[in-house]
Write a protein that holds these residues in place. Structure first.
Motif, PDB file in Angstrom:
ATOM      1  N   HIS A  21       0.866  -1.290  -0.178  1.00 49.09           N
ATOM      2  CA  HIS A  21       0.270   0.188  -0.240  1.00 49.09           C
ATOM      3  C   HIS A  21       0.705   0.907   0.137  1.00 49.09           C
ATOM      4  CE1 HIS A  21      -3.181   2.858   1.196  1.00 49.09           C
ATOM      5  NE2 HIS A  21      -2.386   3.065   2.072  1.00 49.09           N
ATOM      6  N   PHE A  22       1.922   1.692   1.022  1.00 46.79           N
ATOM      7  CA  PHE A  22       2.303   2.899   0.956  1.00 46.79           C
ATOM      8  C   PHE A  22       3.556   3.107   0.253  1.00 46.79           C
ATOM      9  CE2 PHE A  22       1.544   1.681   5.684  1.00 46.79           C
ATOM     10  CZ  PHE A  22       0.610   3.102   5.673  1.00 46.79           C
ATOM     11  N   GLY A  23       4.276   1.713  -0.463  1.00 47.98           N
ATOM     12  CA  GLY A  23       4.680   2.250  -1.796  1.00 47.98           C
ATOM     13  C   GLY A  23       4.370   2.600  -2.997  1.00 47.98           C
ATOM     14  N   PRO A  24       2.846   1.273  -2.947  1.00 46.42           N
ATOM     15  CA  PRO A  24       2.401   2.237  -4.379  1.00 46.42           C
ATOM     16  C   PRO A  24       1.651   3.367  -3.983  1.00 46.42           C
ATOM     17  CG  PRO A  24       1.959  -0.518  -3.643  1.00 46.42           C
ATOM     18  CD  PRO A  24       2.757   0.163  -2.491  1.00 46.42           C
ATOM     19  N   PHE A  25       1.044   4.142  -2.940  1.00 46.22           N
ATOM     20  CA  PHE A  25       0.607   4.795  -2.680  1.00 46.22           C
ATOM     21  C   PHE A  25       1.241   5.807  -3.503  1.00 46.22           C
ATOM     22  CE2 PHE A  25      -0.280   8.166  -0.316  1.00 46.22           C
ATOM     23  CZ  PHE A  25      -1.574   8.631   0.209  1.00 46.22           C
ATOM     24  N   LEU A  26       2.762   6.204  -3.043  1.00 43.90           N
ATOM     25  CA  LEU A  26       2.890   7.240  -3.334  1.00 43.90           C
ATOM     26  C   LEU A  26       4.134   6.784  -4.435  1.00 43.90           C
ATOM     27  CD1 LEU A  26       5.371   8.826  -1.651  1.00 43.90           C
ATOM     28  CD2 LEU A  26       7.416   7.933  -0.832  1.00 43.90           C
ATOM     29  N   LEU A  27       4.336   6.128  -5.047  1.00 43.99           N
ATOM     30  CA  LEU A  27       4.763   5.650  -6.194  1.00 43.99           C
ATOM     31  C   LEU A  27       3.750   6.533  -7.607  1.00 43.99           C
ATOM     32  CD1 LEU A  27       6.800   4.707  -8.664  1.00 43.99           C
ATOM     33  CD2 LEU A  27       5.731   2.675  -8.787  1.00 43.99           C
ATOM     34  N   THR A  28       2.066   6.750  -7.630  1.00 46.41           N
ATOM     35  CA  THR A  28       0.948   7.060  -7.666  1.00 46.41           C
ATOM     36  C   THR A  28       1.015   7.731  -7.565  1.00 46.41           C
ATOM     37  OG1 THR A  28      -0.129   4.688  -7.514  1.00 46.41           O
ATOM     38  CG2 THR A  28      -0.749   6.240  -7.939  1.00 46.41           C
ATOM     39  N   ASN A  29       0.962   8.781  -6.442  1.00 46.62           N
ATOM     40  CA  ASN A  29       1.050  10.578  -6.483  1.00 46.62           C
ATOM     41  C   ASN A  29       2.287  10.718  -7.277  1.00 46.62           C
ATOM     42  OD1 ASN A  29      -1.720  10.738  -4.675  1.00 46.62           O
ATOM     43  ND2 ASN A  29      -0.832   9.423  -3.711  1.00 46.62           N
TER      44      ASN A  29
END
Length: 264
Positions: free
Chosen positions: A98-106
Motif C-alpha cells: 500500500h504505502f509504496g504504491p500510494f507514494l509511487l502513484t502520486n
C-alpha cells in the motif's frame, strides 16, 4: 505505442503481464527490486530498480521518470510474511502493498495519461483497516490478516484516487483487479498447516494456468473499463474477465489522509 509500467514484474503475474504486453508491441518498463536477476521479455522492454519497501527508492524512481506514462500497474506485493518493519517504520505488507504504491502513484500522476491499475485480492473482503494501527503496533500480529488489510487498502486507495481524479477534471482512470486463486509462489510464507490445506485445495479452486491469473490485470489495463471498476476472472479456464462491481467502501478518504501524512 502505449507505455506500461508494471511493478513486481520480475516473476509471477507481473512477469506474465509484461510478456503479453510486450508481445503486442507495447513499451513495457519492468520495475523490480533486483534488476540484475531479471531477463526482460523480447520487445520494447526495460528493467528499472524499484524497492517499494523503501520510500527513498520510490522517490528516486519517480524522479527519474521522464515523458508520458500511459498505464501504471501496481502489481508488486507480498503475502503472509512474518512480522517485520521497513526502514520507514511500516509493517511489511502495508509498506510493499500500500504505502509504496500510494507514494509511487502520486509522484507519477503528472506523467500519467491513461489509467492506474492496482492489483488487489478477494481476501480484501476479510480485511479491516484500523486507521489508528495500520502498522500492527497495538494488535497481535496475523500474517494473513496483515495481507487482507493491505489488499482492502488497495481498494480504498483506488476508490479515493478516482474520486480525486474526477474532482480535478482528469481523464485518468483508477481501476482495480484481482486474479482469483493462482499458485505463483506468493504463498511461500504460509505456515505448515495452511500450506498443506492450500496444497490440497489448489487443484479445485485455483486457475489451471498461471497465465489465466494475469488476464484480469491485462483486461483492466487494456480494455475500455469504467473508472472505479473492479475486474475479476471469468473462470478457472481462461474465460473472459468480468467486471465484478464498482468500488464503494467506507474510510477511503480517511485512509488517503493518513497515508499522505505517513509518507510525507
Amino acid at each position: 505505442m502505449t507505455t506500461y509500467l508494471i511493478t513486481g514484474a520480475g516473476s509471477g503475474l507481473g512477469a506474465t503481464a509484461a510478456r503479453e504486453l510486450a508481445a503486442r508491441g507495447d513499451r513495457v518498463v519492468l520495475a523490480v527490486r533486483d534488476p540484475a536477476r531479471i531477463t526482460p521479455p523480447p520487445g520494447d522492454t526495460e528493467v528499472r530498480r524499484l524497492d517499494l519497501a523503501d520510500l527513498a527508492s520510490v522517490r528516486e524512481f519517480a524522479a527519474g521518470w521522464t515523458g508520458d506514462l500511459d498505464v501504471l500497474v501496481n502489481n508488486a506485493g507480498v503475502m503472509a510474511v512474518p512480522y517485520g518493519k521497513t526502514a520507514d517504520g511500516f509493517e511489511t505488507h502495508m509498506a510493499v502493498n500500500h504505502f509504496g504504491p500510494f507514494l509511487l502513484t502520486n509522484l507519477l500522476l503528472p506523467h500519467l495519461t491513461g489509467r492506474v491499475v492496482t492489483v488487489s485480492s478477494n481476501l480484501a473482503s476479510r480485511g479491516k483497516v484500523p486507521l489508528d494501527d495500520l502498522n500492527w503496533e497495538r494488535r497481535r500480529y496475523s500474517p494473513l490478516g496483515a495481507y487482507n488489510q493491505s489488499k482492502l487498502a488497495n481498494l480504498l486507495f483506488t476508490q479515493e484516487l478516482q474520486r480525486r481524479l474526477t474532482e480535478s477534471g482528469s481523464a485518468v482512470r483508477a481501476v482495480a483487479a484481482h486474479p482469483g486463486v493462482v499458485r505463483t509462489g506468493l504463498d511461500r510464507h504460509f505456515g505448515r498447516p495452511l500450506a498443506l490445506l492450500m496444497k490440497a485445495l489448489y487443484p479445485v479452486i485455483a486457475q489451471k494456468k498461471a497465465e489465466y491469473g494475469a488476464l484480469p490485470i491485462l483486461f483492466a489495463a487494456t480494455e475500455d473499463v469504467p473508472a472505479n471498476a473492479y475486474v475479476g476472472p471469468g473462470g478457472r479456464n481462461g474465460e473472459r474477465p468480468k467486471l465484478e462491481r464498482r468500488l464503494d467502501h467506507g474510510d477511503a478518504h480517511e485512509l488517503w489522509e493518513v497515508s499522505t501524512r505517513l509518507t510525507s
